[in-house]
Design a protein around this motif. Structure first.
Motif, PDB file in Angstrom:
ATOM      1  N   HIS A  49       0.819  -1.216   0.000  1.00  0.00           N
ATOM      2  CA  HIS A  49       0.000   0.000   0.000  1.00  0.00           C
ATOM      3  C   HIS A  49       0.853   1.266   0.000  1.00  0.00           C
ATOM      4  CE1 HIS A  49       0.386  -0.717   4.418  1.00  0.00           C
ATOM      5  NE2 HIS A  49       0.558   0.580   4.408  1.00  0.00           N
TER       6      HIS A  49
ATOM      7  N   GLU B 283      -6.443  -7.168   6.472  1.00  0.00           N
ATOM      8  CA  GLU B 283      -7.476  -6.271   6.948  1.00  0.00           C
ATOM      9  C   GLU B 283      -7.053  -4.861   6.589  1.00  0.00           C
ATOM     10  OE1 GLU B 283      -8.107  -6.768  11.101  1.00  0.00           O
ATOM     11  OE2 GLU B 283      -8.410  -8.921  10.947  1.00  0.00           O
ATOM     12  N   PRO B 284      -8.011  -3.969   6.306  1.00  0.00           N
ATOM     13  CA  PRO B 284      -7.615  -2.603   5.987  1.00  0.00           C
ATOM     14  C   PRO B 284      -6.925  -1.963   7.185  1.00  0.00           C
ATOM     15  CG  PRO B 284     -10.027  -2.860   5.993  1.00  0.00           C
ATOM     16  CD  PRO B 284      -9.424  -4.193   6.276  1.00  0.00           C
TER      17      PRO B 284
ATOM     18  N   ASP C 191      -8.271  -7.620  -1.375  1.00  0.00           N
ATOM     19  CA  ASP C 191      -7.369  -8.302  -0.454  1.00  0.00           C
ATOM     20  C   ASP C 191      -6.128  -8.752  -1.206  1.00  0.00           C
ATOM     21  OD1 ASP C 191      -7.911  -8.471   2.184  1.00  0.00           O
ATOM     22  OD2 ASP C 191      -8.973 -10.386   2.104  1.00  0.00           O
TER      23      ASP C 191
ATOM     24  N   VAL D  40      -4.500  -3.478  -3.841  1.00  0.00           N
ATOM     25  CA  VAL D  40      -4.615  -2.596  -2.674  1.00  0.00           C
ATOM     26  C   VAL D  40      -5.388  -1.336  -3.040  1.00  0.00           C
ATOM     27  CG1 VAL D  40      -3.298  -1.104  -1.117  1.00  0.00           C
ATOM     28  CG2 VAL D  40      -2.556  -3.458  -1.495  1.00  0.00           C
ATOM     29  N   GLN D  41      -5.062  -0.735  -4.187  1.00  0.00           N
ATOM     30  CA  GLN D  41      -5.709   0.512  -4.604  1.00  0.00           C
ATOM     31  C   GLN D  41      -7.185   0.315  -4.905  1.00  0.00           C
ATOM     32  OE1 GLN D  41      -3.232   1.807  -7.865  1.00  0.00           O
ATOM     33  NE2 GLN D  41      -1.763   2.785  -6.498  1.00  0.00           N
ATOM     34  N   SER D  42      -7.564  -0.871  -5.374  1.00  0.00           N
ATOM     35  CA  SER D  42      -8.973  -1.125  -5.679  1.00  0.00           C
ATOM     36  C   SER D  42      -9.721  -1.660  -4.462  1.00  0.00           C
ATOM     37  CB  SER D  42      -9.098  -2.101  -6.846  1.00  0.00           C
ATOM     38  OG  SER D  42      -8.597  -3.373  -6.473  1.00  0.00           O
ATOM     39  N   GLY D  43      -9.021  -1.747  -3.329  1.00  0.00           N
ATOM     40  CA  GLY D  43      -9.665  -2.213  -2.103  1.00  0.00           C
ATOM     41  C   GLY D  43      -9.724  -3.706  -1.980  1.00  0.00           C
TER      42      GLY D  43
END
Length: 198
Positions: A100, A162-163, A156, A151-154
């Motif tokens: 990230h 976990e975020p 896993d 990571v950028q698209s949310g």
């Protein structure tokens, strides 16, 4: 039964890179988290950290070079991060770059050695690579770019990711500041931003 034999002799997962073997993973297991799986692995002589107040070279550049004085510099590319182990005479240095934090990754290929560069909003990490070969290095860079995109698209990047909370990110930038990788001004700017998110 692991990939390379019995569970106590081999890896109990399938890595992406052919250069990843139980013997090679064993050389860096002290910098890995419990259960962390190495997807790719490299071996070289140096890692350079450039920018964000990293240090000063002989030529006045904002760059810090670490060489393995007691063995090879090894970089492990896991599902969550890149971790670099630099064996030194008085212990080992470690550099950790979570996906990230990485903006992009590049590969430079020369006649003998290769260099994988991980660009973050702060410093850039240049990892010299002797092994594996160019094709697998290209696969490594593609893997890093895929992890960044996830990571950028949310998405896993691992089965248990976990975020990160603003408090976690605050601890992370404090660590980067303590290590001299963020200037006082950069630290304060990021700190104020994260405190606003709490």
């Amino acid at each position: 039964m692991g990939l390379f034999g019995s569970d106590d002799e081999g890896l109990d997962y399938e890595p992406h890179g052919e250069y990843v073997t139980p013997e090679r993973v064993e050389k860096i297991e002290d910098v890995l988290d419990d259960g962390e799986q190495v997807m790719y692995l490299t071996r070289g002589s140096t890692v350079d950290v450039e920018g964000a107040g990293s240090g000063s070279s002989l030529f006045g550049d904002d760059r810090s070079r670490k060489s393995g004085t007691r063995g090879y510099v090894r970089a492990a590319f896991t599902e969550d991060r890149v971790v670099v182990k630099v064996p030194q005479l008085l212990g080992s240095d470690e550099r950790t770059v979570p996906y990230h934090n990485i903006v992009t990754a590049d590969l430079d290929t020369g006649f003998v050695n290769k260099r994988i560069s991980l660009h973050t909003a702060g410093p850039t990490y240049h990892i010299e690579v002797h092994e594996p070969g160019k094709d697998e290095c290209r696969d490594i860079v593609a893997f890093v770019r895929d992890q960044i995109e996830a990571v950028q698209s949310g998405g896993d990047t691992s089965s248990n990711a976990e975020p990160e909370s603003p408090a976690d990110r605050l601890r992370e930038i404090e660590s980067l500041h303590d290590d001299g990788l963020l200037s006082d001004d950069e630290y304060e700017e990021k700190r104020e931003q994260l405190i606003g998110e709490l």
